[in-house]
Design a protein around this motif. Sequence first.
Motif, mmCIF file in Angstrom:
data_model
loop_
_atom_site.group_PDB
_atom_site.id
_atom_site.type_symbol
_atom_site.label_atom_id
_atom_site.label_comp_id
_atom_site.label_asym_id
_atom_site.label_seq_id
_atom_site.Cartn_x
_atom_site.Cartn_y
_atom_site.Cartn_z
ATOM 1 N N SER A 102 35.248 82.033 62.265
ATOM 2 C CA SER A 102 34.250 82.544 61.322
ATOM 3 C C SER A 102 33.192 81.483 61.088
ATOM 4 C CB SER A 102 34.894 82.958 60.012
ATOM 5 O OG SER A 102 35.386 81.833 59.338
ATOM 6 N N THR A 103 32.018 81.955 60.751
ATOM 7 C CA THR A 103 30.903 81.040 60.534
ATOM 8 C C THR A 103 30.595 80.964 59.046
ATOM 9 O OG1 THR A 103 29.273 82.806 60.697
ATOM 10 C CG2 THR A 103 29.911 81.712 62.767
ATOM 11 N N ALA A 104 29.716 80.079 58.713
ATOM 12 C CA ALA A 104 29.274 79.962 57.321
ATOM 13 C C ALA A 104 28.607 81.255 56.879
ATOM 14 C CB ALA A 104 28.329 78.780 57.163
ATOM 15 N N THR A 105 27.915 81.914 57.793
ATOM 16 C CA THR A 105 27.266 83.185 57.467
ATOM 17 C C THR A 105 28.307 84.241 57.148
ATOM 18 O OG1 THR A 105 25.448 82.625 58.960
ATOM 19 C CG2 THR A 105 25.652 84.938 58.311
ATOM 20 N N ASP A 106 29.410 84.261 57.920
ATOM 21 C CA ASP A 106 30.491 85.212 57.645
ATOM 22 C C ASP A 106 31.105 84.942 56.274
ATOM 23 O OD1 ASP A 106 30.123 86.354 60.140
ATOM 24 O OD2 ASP A 106 31.745 85.193 61.089
ATOM 25 N N ALA A 107 31.347 83.677 55.977
ATOM 26 C CA ALA A 107 31.930 83.307 54.690
ATOM 27 C C ALA A 107 30.987 83.690 53.555
ATOM 28 C CB ALA A 107 32.244 81.819 54.656
ATOM 29 N N ASN A 108 29.700 83.448 53.780
ATOM 30 C CA ASN A 108 28.705 83.797 52.762
ATOM 31 C C ASN A 108 28.658 85.311 52.563
ATOM 32 O OD1 ASN A 108 26.629 83.363 50.886
ATOM 33 N ND2 ASN A 108 25.078 83.758 52.445
ATOM 34 N N ALA A 109 28.694 86.075 53.641
ATOM 35 C CA ALA A 109 28.672 87.535 53.545
ATOM 36 C C ALA A 109 29.900 88.043 52.813
ATOM 37 C CB ALA A 109 28.595 88.143 54.937
ATOM 38 N N LYS A 110 31.053 87.454 53.080
ATOM 39 C CA LYS A 110 32.280 87.855 52.390
ATOM 40 C C LYS A 110 32.190 87.535 50.896
ATOM 41 C CE LYS A 110 37.307 87.286 52.366
ATOM 42 N NZ LYS A 110 37.392 87.901 51.103
ATOM 43 N N ALA A 111 31.655 86.339 50.584
ATOM 44 C CA ALA A 111 31.514 85.953 49.175
ATOM 45 C C ALA A 111 30.565 86.900 48.443
ATOM 46 C CB ALA A 111 31.016 84.513 49.068
ATOM 47 N N VAL A 112 29.457 87.262 49.087
ATOM 48 C CA VAL A 112 28.485 88.181 48.475
ATOM 49 C C VAL A 112 29.111 89.567 48.304
ATOM 50 C CG1 VAL A 112 26.283 89.369 48.830
ATOM 51 C CG2 VAL A 112 26.452 86.909 49.243
ATOM 52 N N ALA A 113 29.872 90.006 49.302
ATOM 53 C CA ALA A 113 30.522 91.314 49.206
ATOM 54 C C ALA A 113 31.546 91.312 48.081
ATOM 55 C CB ALA A 113 31.192 91.664 50.533
ATOM 56 N N ASP A 114 32.347 90.244 47.978
ATOM 57 C CA ASP A 114 33.319 90.147 46.887
ATOM 58 C C ASP A 114 32.625 90.161 45.534
ATOM 59 O OD1 ASP A 114 35.426 90.062 48.659
ATOM 60 O OD2 ASP A 114 35.688 87.880 48.568
ATOM 61 N N MET A 115 31.513 89.452 45.445
ATOM 62 C CA MET A 115 30.761 89.412 44.196
ATOM 63 C C MET A 115 30.222 90.802 43.859
ATOM 64 S SD MET A 115 27.690 86.793 43.080
ATOM 65 C CE MET A 115 28.199 85.665 44.324
ATOM 66 N N GLY A 116 29.739 91.524 44.859
ATOM 67 C CA GLY A 116 29.230 92.880 44.641
ATOM 68 C C GLY A 116 30.315 93.810 44.124
ATOM 69 N N VAL A 117 31.523 93.678 44.702
ATOM 70 C CA VAL A 117 32.648 94.506 44.247
ATOM 71 C C VAL A 117 32.979 94.186 42.796
ATOM 72 C CG1 VAL A 117 35.119 94.909 44.543
ATOM 73 C CG2 VAL A 117 33.616 94.880 46.528
ATOM 74 N N ARG A 118 32.994 92.900 42.462
ATOM 75 C CA ARG A 118 33.303 92.504 41.071
ATOM 76 C C ARG A 118 32.223 92.997 40.102
ATOM 77 N NH1 ARG A 118 37.033 88.151 40.195
ATOM 78 N NH2 ARG A 118 38.094 87.665 42.141
ATOM 79 N N ILE A 119 30.977 92.923 40.507
ATOM 80 C CA ILE A 119 29.878 93.397 39.644
ATOM 81 C C ILE A 119 29.990 94.904 39.439
ATOM 82 C CG2 ILE A 119 27.378 93.768 39.548
ATOM 83 C CD1 ILE A 119 27.077 90.990 40.866
ATOM 84 N N GLN A 120 30.258 95.626 40.521
ATOM 85 C CA GLN A 120 30.396 97.078 40.407
ATOM 86 C C GLN A 120 31.567 97.441 39.502
ATOM 87 O OE1 GLN A 120 28.154 99.207 41.459
ATOM 88 N NE2 GLN A 120 29.295 100.854 40.511
ATOM 89 N N SER A 121 32.680 96.708 39.626
ATOM 90 C CA SER A 121 33.841 96.961 38.762
ATOM 91 C C SER A 121 33.494 96.701 37.302
ATOM 92 C CB SER A 121 35.015 96.073 39.179
ATOM 93 O OG SER A 121 35.478 96.424 40.451
ATOM 94 N N ALA A 122 32.743 95.630 37.054
ATOM 95 C CA ALA A 122 32.348 95.306 35.674
ATOM 96 C C ALA A 122 31.412 96.377 35.111
ATOM 97 C CB ALA A 122 31.685 93.938 35.630
ATOM 98 N N LYS A 123 30.476 96.851 35.944
ATOM 99 C CA LYS A 123 29.564 97.909 35.488
ATOM 100 C C LYS A 123 30.334 99.179 35.169
ATOM 101 C CE LYS A 123 25.282 96.500 37.786
ATOM 102 N NZ LYS A 123 24.303 96.849 38.833
ATOM 103 N N SER A 124 31.282 99.512 36.041
ATOM 104 C CA SER A 124 32.091 100.710 35.830
ATOM 105 C C SER A 124 32.903 100.597 34.540
ATOM 106 C CB SER A 124 33.015 100.927 37.025
ATOM 107 O OG SER A 124 33.841 102.032 36.812
ATOM 108 N N ALA A 125 33.491 99.426 34.310
ATOM 109 C CA ALA A 125 34.271 99.212 33.082
ATOM 110 C C ALA A 125 33.370 99.298 31.849
ATOM 111 C CB ALA A 125 34.974 97.862 33.131
ATOM 112 N N ALA A 126 32.158 98.769 31.946
ATOM 113 C CA ALA A 126 31.228 98.829 30.817
ATOM 114 C C ALA A 126 30.818 100.271 30.525
ATOM 115 C CB ALA A 126 29.995 97.973 31.108
#
Length: 100
Positions: free
Chosen positions: A18-42
């Motif tokens: 994996s590359t730094a770009t892959d790691a960055n994409a995974k981190a951004v995707a994880d962050m997006g999932v967490r944000i969506q979960s927080a919005k849904s909970a709110a």
Amino acid sequence: LSDKKYSPAPPPVNIPGSTATDANAKAVADMGVRIQSAKSAAEQSKLISSEVEAQRTSKVGVNLDEEAARLIQFQQSYQASAKVLQIAQSLMDTILQLGR
């Protein structure tokens, strides 16, 4: 709602190939999932809050439209009763005048 505590994202796992770009994409995707979960909970919390407030108001509150309608109904009943008494008084005066 549960008492889940949101923890920070886990550190990235170094996957061979994996590359730094892959790691960055995974981190951004994880962050997006967490944000969506927080919005849904709110949104869910806001909906529950609105429902509870509506139930509280229906049990405790006073509906001003209903109270105004009842007030008008009582006022009209009072006016009708006053008119009946006025007519009765007029009839009594007429009967008394006929007897003189």
